[in-house]
Design an enzyme around this catalytic site. Structure first.
Site, short mmCIF file in Angstrom:
data_model
loop_
_atom_site.label_atom_id
_atom_site.label_comp_id
_atom_site.label_asym_id
_atom_site.label_seq_id
_atom_site.Cartn_x
_atom_site.Cartn_y
_atom_site.Cartn_z
N GLU A 171 54.50 41.39 22.43
CA GLU A 171 53.92 42.16 23.40
C GLU A 171 54.34 42.84 24.16
OE1 GLU A 171 52.44 39.05 26.07
OE2 GLU A 171 50.71 39.78 26.35
N THR A 226 49.42 32.36 31.32
CA THR A 226 49.67 32.54 32.45
C THR A 226 48.88 31.52 33.48
OG1 THR A 226 48.96 35.40 32.42
CG2 THR A 226 48.65 34.70 34.34
C1 LIG Z 1 43.43 42.74 32.38
C2 LIG Z 1 44.20 40.94 32.01
C3 LIG Z 1 43.74 40.55 31.04
C4 LIG Z 1 44.47 39.29 30.35
N1 LIG Z 1 44.76 38.30 30.12
C5 LIG Z 1 45.93 37.50 29.33
C6 LIG Z 1 45.46 36.28 28.17
O1 LIG Z 1 44.99 36.58 27.71
N2 LIG Z 1 46.07 35.09 28.75
C7 LIG Z 1 47.21 35.28 29.45
O2 LIG Z 1 47.48 33.46 29.44
N3 LIG Z 1 47.26 36.03 30.65
C8 LIG Z 1 46.55 36.90 30.44
N4 LIG Z 1 46.66 38.45 31.75
C9 LIG Z 1 47.57 37.49 32.93
C10 LIG Z 1 48.63 38.40 32.90
O3 LIG Z 1 49.48 38.55 32.21
C11 LIG Z 1 49.21 38.41 34.69
O4 LIG Z 1 48.71 38.99 35.17
C12 LIG Z 1 50.27 39.15 34.70
O5 LIG Z 1 51.75 38.52 34.00
C13 LIG Z 1 50.74 39.57 36.06
O6 LIG Z 1 51.21 38.01 36.85
P1 LIG Z 1 50.53 37.32 37.90
O7 LIG Z 1 49.42 37.86 37.37
O8 LIG Z 1 50.46 36.17 38.50
O9 LIG Z 1 51.34 38.80 38.99
P2 LIG Z 1 52.48 38.02 39.60
O10 LIG Z 1 53.73 37.53 38.67
O11 LIG Z 1 52.31 37.00 40.60
O12 LIG Z 1 53.42 39.89 39.98
C14 LIG Z 1 52.93 40.08 41.25
C15 LIG Z 1 53.64 41.51 41.62
O13 LIG Z 1 54.94 41.12 41.36
C16 LIG Z 1 55.33 41.75 40.67
N5 LIG Z 1 56.71 41.66 40.24
C17 LIG Z 1 56.66 40.06 39.29
N6 LIG Z 1 58.13 39.83 39.11
C18 LIG Z 1 58.91 40.94 39.63
C19 LIG Z 1 59.75 41.33 39.35
N7 LIG Z 1 60.75 40.15 38.92
N8 LIG Z 1 60.48 42.81 39.52
C20 LIG Z 1 59.53 43.24 40.27
N9 LIG Z 1 57.96 43.07 40.42
C21 LIG Z 1 57.78 41.69 40.33
C22 LIG Z 1 54.51 42.49 39.45
O14 LIG Z 1 54.75 43.63 38.89
C23 LIG Z 1 53.33 42.40 40.33
O15 LIG Z 1 53.23 43.61 41.03
C24 LIG Z 1 45.63 39.18 31.91
C25 LIG Z 1 45.37 39.86 33.03
C26 LIG Z 1 45.00 41.03 33.54
C27 LIG Z 1 44.79 41.30 34.40
#
Ligand SMILES: Cc1cc2nc3c(=O)[nH]c(=O)nc-3n(C[C@H](O)[C@H](O)[C@H](O)COP(=O)(O)OP(=O)(O)OC[C@H]3O[C@@H](n4cnc5c(N)ncnc54)[C@H](O)[C@@H]3O)c2cc1C
Length: 402
Positions: free
Chosen positions: A252, A135
């Site tokens: 995953e 991410t």
């Molecule tokens: C506890 C925790 C542990 C984590 N561990 C890791 C890790 O070890 N390594 C790592 O790399 N990342 C990690 N992450 C990051 C995690 O993978 C991302 O937070 C996640 O993929 C969502 O990305 P974002 O936060 O940028 O939200 P966004 O992608 O910006 O999403 C925001 C909102 O929009 C919605 N959304 C996005 N795209 C769509 C779509 N196409 N259709 C419908 N809805 C959509 C999402 O569901 C969400 O509600 C972790 C996150 C958390 C909270």
């Protein structure tokens, strides 16, 4: 229909061997919910030590190929090891190591033999722990937008950029990650996949607090500032990283998972036996409480069965369809549903880890936080729906000629 698993006498003999070994080698107190960061750090070190011992026996990653340091064991033995660790309130491996659980499969598919030996053996033996760095601030659900730059310079790549929400406390020895090797290139054809030494000069790890993991402390932001990475850390070829990443993304998204049945049901039953309601009778005798416990049991058992199905499918190399995201969607929504179900059952005791007022040795309060946070990582609930829809061929794209 009886869904209970049965084992042969040989498998039961193996179970006895595992149980005796674990009794001898698991330090006292490991497996309890750690109270505070210091205790969590202490337990983590003990878990790493246990991991190394399990790795020496090939029991840390029992199903992984023996030639690269895994156990080479069959599915029955793998299940037994998982069950016996669960009995001790531990997971297999005993700490979170995403490289062993997901990244290693990617290397098995895309790595050279030399890379498999160099990268996998230390993971399977428990000598290193890994984090996944996927991410970025502008690339979460839309992972293909990753921009952390990897520029070729002789026999090295030079990395610049940042990753967020990474790993957990207690550090890592290796990072596996997606980078952008062709900023002007077409989407999905401009990324590359690396396994990197976490201690290279130019890497800075900064704590990033999140609601869950209070005991462990935090997630992290990882900065790369002119980090020189040997070119032989690139797995699967330059600009081929999206295809490479799809191997672990499929895992995953639920193609594997811990076979651990969530112990929350047993803990709740114990609590309801030991505590009384407002009428002075044990909670367990209240028909509403019994109904609530039955609902929770059904949900948790459904998850266990679907996890076992997916584990079996992956182990037998069945082509993935909607099965992975189906399980993950159910797991995430069940976690959130459980927060309310537990609160209904035991009331405000679920909201505190206070020794006097809290319930289930702090596990109830932790579940309240985890249930909310867990809908995000590894693909959000929405993303799981998108992946299911694509697998089923519904929604989104217009039909041809439409
Ligand atoms: C506890 C925790 C542990 C984590 N561990 C890791 C890790 O070890 N390594 C790592 O790399 N990342 C990690 N992450 C990051 C995690 O993978 C991302 O937070 C996640 O993929 C969502 O990305 P974002 O936060 O940028 O939200 P966004 O992608 O910006 O999403 C925001 C909102 O929009 C919605 N959304 C996005 N795209 C769509 C779509 N196409 N259709 C419908 N809805 C959509 C999402 O569901 C969400 O509600 C972790 C996150 C958390 C909270």
């Amino acid at each position: 229909m009886d869904f209970a698993m049965t084992y042969t006498p040989e498998q039961e003999a193996f179970r006895a061997e595992v149980r005796a070994w674990l009794a001898e080698n698991i330090p006292a107190g490991l497996g309890s919910e750690p109270a505070g960061e210091d205790e969590a750090a202490r337990q983590y070190q003990l878990k790493r030590e246990l991991g190394r011992l399990l790795g020496e026996k090939g029991w840390l990653y029992p199903a992984a190929p023996r030639e690269f340091g895994g156990g080479g064991l069959d599915i029955g033995s793998t299940l037994i090891l998982d069950e016996e660790m669960r009995r001790q309130h531990l997971t297999l491996p005993p700490y979170y190591d995403s490289g062993g659980m997901m990244g290693s499969h990617t290397i098995l598919v895309w790595g050279t033999d030399e890379q498999k030996r160099r990268m996998l053996t230390p993971i399977y033996r428990g000598e290193v722990r890994t984090w996944q760095l996927l991410t970025e601030p502008e690339a979460g659900s839309d992972l293909a937008s990753a921009r952390l730059a990897a520029r070729r310079d002789g026999d090295h790549y030079v990395l610049n950029g940042q990753k967020i929400f990474v790993g957990s406390a207690h550090g890592a020895d290796r990072f596996w990650m997606i980078t952008c090797t062709d900023p002007a290139g077409a989407r999905h054809q401009n990324l590359s996949w690396f396994m990197v030494d976490a201690h290279l000069p130019g890497i800075t790890v900064e704590p990033l607090p999140v609601l869950a993991d209070v005991a462990e402390g935090h997630k992290n932001t990882v900065y790369f500032d002119d980090v020189r990475v040997p070119a032989d850390c690139l797995v699967g070829g330059e600009n081929n990283g999206w295809k490479v990443a799809n191997t672990h993304l499929q895992l995953e998204h639920g193609a594997i998972g811990s076979l651990r049945r969530d112990p929350i049901v047993d803990r709740l039953v114990e609590y309801c036996r030991a505590h009384t309601g407002a009428d002075g009778r044990p909670l367990i005798e209240d028909p509403d409480v019994r109904d609530g416990l039955a609902d929770i049991h059904i949900r948790i058992e459904t998850l266990r069965l679907l996890t076992t199905r997916n584990f079996w499918r992956t182990y037998n190399r069945k082509t993935e369809h909607y099965n992975g995201p189906q399980l993950t969607y159910l797991r995430k929504t069940t976690g959130l549903w459980l927060t309310t179900a537990i609160l209904d059952l035991i009331g405000p005791a679920a909201l505190t880890s206070d020794e006097v007022w809290g319930a289930l040795d702090g596990h109830a309060e932790r579940q309240q936080r985890d249930g909310i946070v867990d809908i995000i990582p590894g693909g959000t609930v929405d993303v799981q729906r998108v992946v299911i829809a694509r697998a089923l061929g519904v929604g989104g794209r217009k039909p041809r000629g439409g």
